[in-house]
Design a protein around this motif. Structure first.
Motif, PDB file in Angstrom:
ATOM      1  N   LYS A  76       0.845  -1.188   0.000  1.00  0.00           N
ATOM      2  CA  LYS A  76       0.000   0.000   0.000  1.00  0.00           C
ATOM      3  C   LYS A  76       0.879   1.235   0.000  1.00  0.00           C
ATOM      4  CE  LYS A  76      -3.890   0.018   2.563  1.00  0.00           C
ATOM      5  NZ  LYS A  76      -4.751   0.158   3.756  1.00  0.00           N
ATOM      6  N   LYS A  77       0.503   2.240  -0.797  1.00  0.00           N
ATOM      7  CA  LYS A  77       1.237   3.500  -0.768  1.00  0.00           C
ATOM      8  C   LYS A  77       0.281   4.641  -0.495  1.00  0.00           C
ATOM      9  CE  LYS A  77       1.711   4.510  -5.693  1.00  0.00           C
ATOM     10  NZ  LYS A  77       2.668   4.646  -6.783  1.00  0.00           N
ATOM     11  N   ALA A  78       0.814   5.688   0.119  1.00  0.00           N
ATOM     12  CA  ALA A  78       0.010   6.842   0.483  1.00  0.00           C
ATOM     13  C   ALA A  78       0.634   8.093  -0.102  1.00  0.00           C
ATOM     14  CB  ALA A  78      -0.074   6.974   2.000  1.00  0.00           C
ATOM     15  N   ILE A  79      -0.204   8.950  -0.680  1.00  0.00           N
ATOM     16  CA  ILE A  79       0.229  10.257  -1.162  1.00  0.00           C
ATOM     17  C   ILE A  79      -0.320  11.281  -0.178  1.00  0.00           C
ATOM     18  CG2 ILE A  79       0.129  11.922  -3.040  1.00  0.00           C
ATOM     19  CD1 ILE A  79      -0.228   9.547  -4.942  1.00  0.00           C
ATOM     20  N   VAL A  80       0.595  11.971   0.501  1.00  0.00           N
ATOM     21  CA  VAL A  80       0.240  12.892   1.577  1.00  0.00           C
ATOM     22  C   VAL A  80       0.404  14.323   1.083  1.00  0.00           C
ATOM     23  CG1 VAL A  80       0.827  13.599   3.911  1.00  0.00           C
ATOM     24  CG2 VAL A  80       1.012  11.205   3.280  1.00  0.00           C
ATOM     25  N   THR A  81      -0.640  15.134   1.209  1.00  0.00           N
ATOM     26  CA  THR A  81      -0.597  16.543   0.830  1.00  0.00           C
ATOM     27  C   THR A  81      -0.391  17.377   2.081  1.00  0.00           C
ATOM     28  OG1 THR A  81      -2.159  16.090  -0.947  1.00  0.00           O
ATOM     29  CG2 THR A  81      -1.824  18.401  -0.364  1.00  0.00           C
ATOM     30  N   LEU A  82       0.619  18.251   2.054  1.00  0.00           N
ATOM     31  CA  LEU A  82       0.939  19.092   3.206  1.00  0.00           C
ATOM     32  C   LEU A  82       0.344  20.482   3.056  1.00  0.00           C
ATOM     33  CD1 LEU A  82       4.704  18.269   3.799  1.00  0.00           C
ATOM     34  CD2 LEU A  82       2.697  17.154   4.753  1.00  0.00           C
ATOM     35  N   LYS A  83       0.284  21.181   4.189  1.00  0.00           N
ATOM     36  CA  LYS A  83      -0.180  22.565   4.201  1.00  0.00           C
ATOM     37  C   LYS A  83       0.781  23.417   3.372  1.00  0.00           C
ATOM     38  CE  LYS A  83      -1.503  26.094   7.529  1.00  0.00           C
ATOM     39  NZ  LYS A  83      -1.554  26.435   8.957  1.00  0.00           N
ATOM     40  N   GLU A  84       0.257  24.434   2.712  1.00  0.00           N
ATOM     41  CA  GLU A  84       1.056  25.312   1.849  1.00  0.00           C
ATOM     42  C   GLU A  84       2.223  25.918   2.623  1.00  0.00           C
ATOM     43  OE1 GLU A  84       2.074  26.450  -1.722  1.00  0.00           O
ATOM     44  OE2 GLU A  84       0.167  25.437  -1.377  1.00  0.00           O
ATOM     45  N   GLY A  85       3.427  25.862   2.036  1.00  0.00           N
ATOM     46  CA  GLY A  85       4.604  26.454   2.659  1.00  0.00           C
ATOM     47  C   GLY A  85       5.415  25.480   3.495  1.00  0.00           C
ATOM     48  N   GLN A  86       4.913  24.261   3.736  1.00  0.00           N
ATOM     49  CA  GLN A  86       5.661  23.270   4.503  1.00  0.00           C
ATOM     50  C   GLN A  86       6.258  22.246   3.553  1.00  0.00           C
ATOM     51  OE1 GLN A  86       2.945  21.711   7.414  1.00  0.00           O
ATOM     52  NE2 GLN A  86       3.335  23.416   8.791  1.00  0.00           N
ATOM     53  N   ARG A  87       7.323  21.581   4.015  1.00  0.00           N
ATOM     54  CA  ARG A  87       7.955  20.553   3.196  1.00  0.00           C
ATOM     55  C   ARG A  87       8.647  19.537   4.080  1.00  0.00           C
ATOM     56  NH1 ARG A  87      13.474  22.800   0.864  1.00  0.00           N
ATOM     57  NH2 ARG A  87      14.183  23.910   2.687  1.00  0.00           N
ATOM     58  N   ILE A  88       8.994  18.400   3.489  1.00  0.00           N
ATOM     59  CA  ILE A  88       9.707  17.332   4.181  1.00  0.00           C
ATOM     60  C   ILE A  88      11.114  17.275   3.598  1.00  0.00           C
ATOM     61  CG2 ILE A  88       9.789  14.865   4.635  1.00  0.00           C
ATOM     62  CD1 ILE A  88       6.751  14.843   4.539  1.00  0.00           C
ATOM     63  N   GLU A  89      12.120  17.333   4.441  1.00  0.00           N
ATOM     64  CA  GLU A  89      13.509  17.455   3.994  1.00  0.00           C
ATOM     65  C   GLU A  89      14.041  16.210   3.295  1.00  0.00           C
ATOM     66  OE1 GLU A  89      15.276  20.230   4.090  1.00  0.00           O
ATOM     67  OE2 GLU A  89      13.594  21.251   5.017  1.00  0.00           O
ATOM     68  N   ILE A  90      13.492  15.037   3.581  1.00  0.00           N
ATOM     69  CA  ILE A  90      13.976  13.792   2.970  1.00  0.00           C
ATOM     70  C   ILE A  90      13.897  13.855   1.448  1.00  0.00           C
ATOM     71  CG2 ILE A  90      13.414  11.339   2.661  1.00  0.00           C
ATOM     72  CD1 ILE A  90      12.586  11.223   5.513  1.00  0.00           C
ATOM     73  N   PHE A  91      12.864  14.489   0.928  1.00  0.00           N
ATOM     74  CA  PHE A  91      12.594  14.503  -0.501  1.00  0.00           C
ATOM     75  C   PHE A  91      13.359  15.575  -1.256  1.00  0.00           C
ATOM     76  CE2 PHE A  91       9.025  12.234   1.246  1.00  0.00           C
ATOM     77  CZ  PHE A  91       8.815  11.235   0.331  1.00  0.00           C
ATOM     78  N   GLU A  92      14.043  16.469  -0.558  1.00  0.00           N
ATOM     79  CA  GLU A  92      14.752  17.549  -1.235  1.00  0.00           C
ATOM     80  C   GLU A  92      16.002  17.009  -1.924  1.00  0.00           C
ATOM     81  OE1 GLU A  92      13.232  20.396  -1.515  1.00  0.00           O
ATOM     82  OE2 GLU A  92      11.693  19.523  -0.224  1.00  0.00           O
ATOM     83  N   GLY A  93      16.308  17.514  -3.114  1.00  0.00           N
ATOM     84  CA  GLY A  93      17.464  17.057  -3.896  1.00  0.00           C
ATOM     85  C   GLY A  93      18.777  17.414  -3.213  1.00  0.00           C
ATOM     86  N   ARG A  94      19.807  16.657  -3.555  1.00  0.00           N
ATOM     87  CA  ARG A  94      21.108  16.878  -2.928  1.00  0.00           C
ATOM     88  C   ARG A  94      21.912  17.896  -3.675  1.00  0.00           C
ATOM     89  NH1 ARG A  94      22.539  10.685  -1.401  1.00  0.00           N
ATOM     90  NH2 ARG A  94      20.495  10.268  -0.665  1.00  0.00           N
TER      91      ARG A  94
END
Length: 94
Positions: A76-94
Motif C-alpha cells: 500500500k502506498k500513500a500520497i500525503v498533501t501538506l499545508k502550503e509552505g511546509q515541506r519534508i527534507e527527505i525529498f529535497e534534492g542533494r
C-alpha cells in the motif's frame, strides 16, 4: 500500531519528485494502516500539518523464478498533501 510501523519508507521516483513540487509526498505504508493513522504518523514524525491523504493499493505482480510462477506481495502506498509552505527534507534534492 507504532507510528514508525505505519510509515515504512519514502518512495523516491520520478513521479514522486514531480509531486513534491505540488506539496505532495509519497510513502510506502503498512497494509493495515488507514488514512487517519497515516495522517497522525506523518504529522508526528516530520512535524508538519497534513491536509489530505490518498491511499493506493498496489497489487502483487506475477514473476518467474526458474520454471516456477510466483506473485510478489501486494503493498500500500500513500500520497500525503501538506499545508502550503511546509515541506519534508527527505525529498529535497542533494
Amino acid at each position: 500500531m507504532n507510528v514508525y510501523e505505519i510509515i515504512r519508507r519514502p518512495i523516491i521516483s520520478e513521479k514522486s519528485m514531480l509531486l513534491s513540487g505540488q506539496n505532495k509526498y509519497t510513502f510506502e505504508v503498512a497494509r493495515e494502516a488507514n488514512k487517519i493513522g497515516i495522517k497522525k504518523a506523518v504529522e508526528q514524525i516530520f512535524k508538519v500539518n497534513v491536509v489530505a491523504v490518498n491511499i493506493i493499493k498496489v497489487p502483487g505482480k506475477p514473476q518467474r523464478v526458474g520454471r516456477h510462477h510466483v506473485v510478489t506481495s501486494p503493498w500500500k502506498k500513500a500520497i500525503v498533501t501538506l499545508k502550503e509552505g511546509q515541506r519534508i527534507e527527505i525529498f529535497e534534492g542533494r
